[in-house]
Write a protein that holds these residues in place. Structure first.
Motif, PDB file in Angstrom:
ATOM      1  N   UNK A 171       0.945  -1.084   0.074  1.00  0.00           N
ATOM      2  CA  UNK A 171      -0.104  -0.034   0.176  1.00  0.00           C
ATOM      3  C   UNK A 171       0.762   1.379   0.105  1.00  0.00           C
ATOM      4  N   UNK A 172       1.848   1.199   0.930  1.00  0.00           N
ATOM      5  CA  UNK A 172       2.957   2.294   0.914  1.00  0.00           C
ATOM      6  C   UNK A 172       3.387   2.665  -0.549  1.00  0.00           C
ATOM      7  N   UNK A 199      -2.420   4.760   5.620  1.00  0.00           N
ATOM      8  CA  UNK A 199      -2.485   4.363   4.085  1.00  0.00           C
ATOM      9  C   UNK A 199      -3.902   3.812   3.777  1.00  0.00           C
ATOM     10  N   UNK A 200      -4.557   3.109   4.343  1.00  0.00           N
ATOM     11  CA  UNK A 200      -5.904   2.646   4.072  1.00  0.00           C
ATOM     12  C   UNK A 200      -6.897   3.692   4.104  1.00  0.00           C
ATOM     13  N   UNK A 209     -17.786  -0.385   0.373  1.00  0.00           N
ATOM     14  CA  UNK A 209     -17.272  -1.726   0.747  1.00  0.00           C
ATOM     15  C   UNK A 209     -16.485  -2.641  -0.159  1.00  0.00           C
ATOM     16  N   UNK A 210     -17.473  -2.596  -1.415  1.00  0.00           N
ATOM     17  CA  UNK A 210     -16.996  -3.406  -2.575  1.00  0.00           C
ATOM     18  C   UNK A 210     -15.710  -3.004  -3.014  1.00  0.00           C
ATOM     19  N   UNK A 211     -15.441  -1.787  -3.350  1.00  0.00           N
ATOM     20  CA  UNK A 211     -14.414  -1.061  -3.919  1.00  0.00           C
ATOM     21  C   UNK A 211     -13.294  -1.602  -2.880  1.00  0.00           C
ATOM     22  N   UNK A 212     -13.453  -1.408  -1.510  1.00  0.00           N
ATOM     23  CA  UNK A 212     -12.253  -1.742  -0.618  1.00  0.00           C
ATOM     24  C   UNK A 212     -11.942  -3.210  -0.680  1.00  0.00           C
ATOM     25  N   UNK A 213     -12.968  -4.124  -0.763  1.00  0.00           N
ATOM     26  CA  UNK A 213     -12.770  -5.643  -0.800  1.00  0.00           C
ATOM     27  C   UNK A 213     -12.009  -5.846  -2.302  1.00  0.00           C
ATOM     28  N   UNK A 214     -12.168  -5.095  -3.339  1.00  0.00           N
ATOM     29  CA  UNK A 214     -11.275  -5.295  -4.480  1.00  0.00           C
ATOM     30  C   UNK A 214      -9.866  -5.149  -4.356  1.00  0.00           C
ATOM     31  N   UNK A 215      -9.468  -3.934  -3.374  1.00  0.00           N
ATOM     32  CA  UNK A 215      -7.998  -3.668  -3.240  1.00  0.00           C
ATOM     33  C   UNK A 215      -7.568  -4.753  -2.223  1.00  0.00           C
ATOM     34  N   UNK A 237      -3.463  -5.166  -1.869  1.00  0.00           N
ATOM     35  CA  UNK A 237      -2.826  -3.800  -1.635  1.00  0.00           C
ATOM     36  C   UNK A 237      -3.005  -3.472  -0.024  1.00  0.00           C
ATOM     37  N   UNK A 238      -4.167  -3.954   0.337  1.00  0.00           N
ATOM     38  CA  UNK A 238      -4.618  -3.682   1.763  1.00  0.00           C
ATOM     39  C   UNK A 238      -4.743  -4.921   2.764  1.00  0.00           C
ATOM     40  N   UNK A 239      -4.305  -4.961   3.722  1.00  0.00           N
ATOM     41  CA  UNK A 239      -4.118  -6.276   4.413  1.00  0.00           C
ATOM     42  C   UNK A 239      -5.313  -6.403   5.442  1.00  0.00           C
TER      43      UNK A 239
END
Length: 392
Positions: A253-254, A291-292, A316-322, A327-329
């Motif tokens: 992500x960074x 970061x997130x 939430x859907x867009x966040x689930x995609x990343x 990208x995000x853990x």
């Protein structure tokens, strides 16, 4: 181990201390003992430096014993057994569970609860695997970690490994981790309030003597206590660290956000002040909050026009995609599959308080303004303080 069986299946439990030393020496000479799990021969150890116990011969690996036991583990297990016996007469030591092929340190038959006192470091995946194995057999498991693992960094900030997180109990409002010290005979109950980095958490901690508590008050119903966390001042200090030394971060992500901002002529050190703020349930996301939250402000929100609405589900859907892209853990917990959703809801709630968003009904929101990148570090610090004053 504290228990072993004879050839006839009779169990000898050294934790009960029903024999004197001379009697145990005679039993060792006259009787052969076997591991209740793998049925291989074991030897009775009656030394002066370590807690009396049974051990496998040589380098034999027992399929039901996950790691070799230290004296701290043996002593702590013995003390926890005696502690539980005050309230429960049928506490089992190293009871072999055929359903899971496991021998928990202690077992409470009446509530089908396994109690594991973990002193050595193991992988979080292995600890989670053992937890899932118990749960698949409808057995609850309560992890208690060695107090040596409890590491305080500063004020209310503690360093927690992924193994500590995997051992957390999620029956209370906040993830709760239990530690025990056999030297002081004391429990430490640690509640995780916020996550600062993948390994640093803002916590409140309660120390309780084993002599002054019992199982239910400690594990089932948390006692009421207040601890001033000063979390907002901690967050301001952490944001200063993020801004002054972002190169200590090595996450995907960074690097992604740094590259994206650099392409627009910006530095990641000047991320919006509306990011990197304390939010409810943020510990469900391992990636640092600045970061997130910056991703939401600078990658998702620009797709929404001013005074236009969007649904929480679309965010939430867009966040689930990343998350699926790596990208995000998130932090994994089998018992809480909606942890990420709760973390996002906590951040959206703060954006409403900061008047970045306006809440409509049915989890629908209106974008009131677009947070931006700062141009100077002094500007960052100034607006950081303003944002946090609005949240106090």
């Amino acid at each position: 181990m504290l228990t072993a069986q004879t050839m006839n299946g009779n169990l000898l439990n050294l934790a009960d201390r029903q024999y004197r030393l001379d009697e145990l020496i005679q039993l060792r000479r006259s009787t052969s003992y076997y591991c209740p799990g793998c049925r291989e021969p074991v030897v009775m150890k009656l030394g002066e430096k370590r807690t009396w116990h049974f051990a496998h011969h040589g380098t034999h690996t027992c399929e039901t014993q996950w790691e070799r036991e230290s004296n701290e583990h043996l002593t702590g297990k013995l003390q926890l057994y005696e502690w539980l016996k005050k309230d429960y007469s049928n506490v089992e030591v190293e009871y072999f569970l055929t359903k899971t092929n496991q021998r928990p340190d202690l077992f409470l038959p009446h509530s089908q609860t396994a109690i594991e006192y973990q002193c050595s470091t193991i992988e979080d995946k292995l600890l989670t695997k053992r937890t899932l194995s118990y749960e698949s057999a409808n057995i609850q498991v309560q992890w208690i970690l060695s107090a040596k693992r409890l590491r305080r960094s500063y004020q209310s900030i503690y360093t927690m490994s992924s193994m500590d997180w995997a051992a957390a109990s999620h029956h209370h409002r906040f993830p709760t981790i239990y530690y025990y010290c056999p030297v002081e005979r004391k429990f430490a109950t640690v509640l995780l309030h916020h996550s600062l980095t993948p390994t640093k958490f803002i916590c409140s901690t309660l120390y309780t003597s084993a002599l002054k508590t019992s199982y239910n008050p400690l594990f089932i119903k948390l006692p009421d206590w207040e601890e001033q966390l000063h979390s907002y001042s901690i967050w301001l200090k952490q944001k200063k660290i993020w801004r002054q030394n972002p190169h200590g971060e090595r996450s995907y992500a960074f690097f992604y956000l740094r590259k994206r901002l650099y392409a627009g002529g910006h530095s990641i050190r000047f991320f919006p002040s509306e990011a990197g703020i304390p939010t409810d349930d943020n510990y469900w996301i391992e990636t640092p909050a600045y970061l997130w939250q910056t991703w939401i402000l600078l990658c998702y929100l620009p797709t929404i026009h001013l005074q236009s609405g969007f649904t929480f589900q679309s965010l939430f859907y867009a966040f689930a995609q990343v998350i699926s892209s790596g990208l995000i853990l998130p932090r994994y917990c089998p018992a809480h599959i909606d942890g990420v959703r709760a973390a996002l809801q906590g951040y959206v709630k703060q954006l409403v308080r900061l008047k970045v968003l306006k809440k409509w009904d049915n989890e629908r929101y209106e974008k009131l303004y677009q947070p931006t990148i700062h141009k100077q570090v002094e500007q960052c610090f100034h607006f950081d303080k303003l944002m946090h004053k609005k949240l106090i």
